[in-house]
Design a protein around this motif. Structure first.
Motif: not given
Length: 184
Positions: A127, A15-19, A93-95
């Motif tokens: 997904h 999930d690249s939108g998850c911080t 997450s993206k991070e």
């Protein structure tokens, strides 16, 4: 959403939108129960005050932060995830993906992570997710009393057989086909 959680046990949804990496208590409980005793000893819990918002929901406060051992692309690593009271699978997450040097190849449906190319799994909603193989190898056998109810499948249509196979695949945490065959 509940079925998405069950569908992704022992997997991480990309999930690249998850911080921040986050999951629900049900997902975490299932994952931790699948760990060996040595792996379980590596699990660490911390306080967290992070706030999350999913879609149009109200703000949801993290209950805690947990560090869990994983094996991704044959690389032992750890994932630190917030845990919330909301039905979501583990959202990587993206991070976290940046730290693992992740590249998603949409054309071939593959992911390069830790400099290794691996297959991507799909949820029923499309997904992308990856397996968090927590060292439950094919050589390891589990000794327990198992009762298996089996029906005669010879007279079933291909579509009915497919539905049964898909249900078993999901119930047993998305094993490789050879592991499911050996189980049956």
């Amino acid at each position: 959403m509940e079925s998405l959680v069950a569908e992704t046990f022992n997997m991480a949804l990309l999930d690249s939108g998850c911080t921040k990496t986050v999951c629900c208590e049900v997902w975490l409980k299932h994952y931790v129960q699948s760990l060996s005793f040595e792996e379980y000893k590596q699990v660490q819990t911390f306080e967290s005050c992070n706030i999350f918002k999913f879609g149009d929901t109200k703000n949801i406060k993290s209950l805690k932060k947990v560090k869990i051992p994983v094996v991704i692309a044959d690389v032992s690593a750890t994932i630190t995830t917030d845990v919330v009271e909301y039905d979501i699978p583990l959202l990587l997450s993206k991070e976290a993906m940046k730290k693992a040097k992740t590249h998603i190849d949409f054309k071939e449906d593959k992911v390069i992570i830790f400099d290794k190319k691996i297959d991507i799994c799909f949820t029923s909603t499309g997904h992308y997710c990856i397996k968090l193989d927590n060292k439950l190898s094919d050589e390891k056998t589990f000794k327990s009393n198992i009762a298996l109810f089996c029906t005669n499948m010879q007279n079933l249509s291909s579509q009915e057989k497919y539905k049964i196979a898909l249900k078993l695949h999901r119930q047993f945490s998305h094993p490789h086909s050879d592991r499911l065959f050996s189980l049956l």
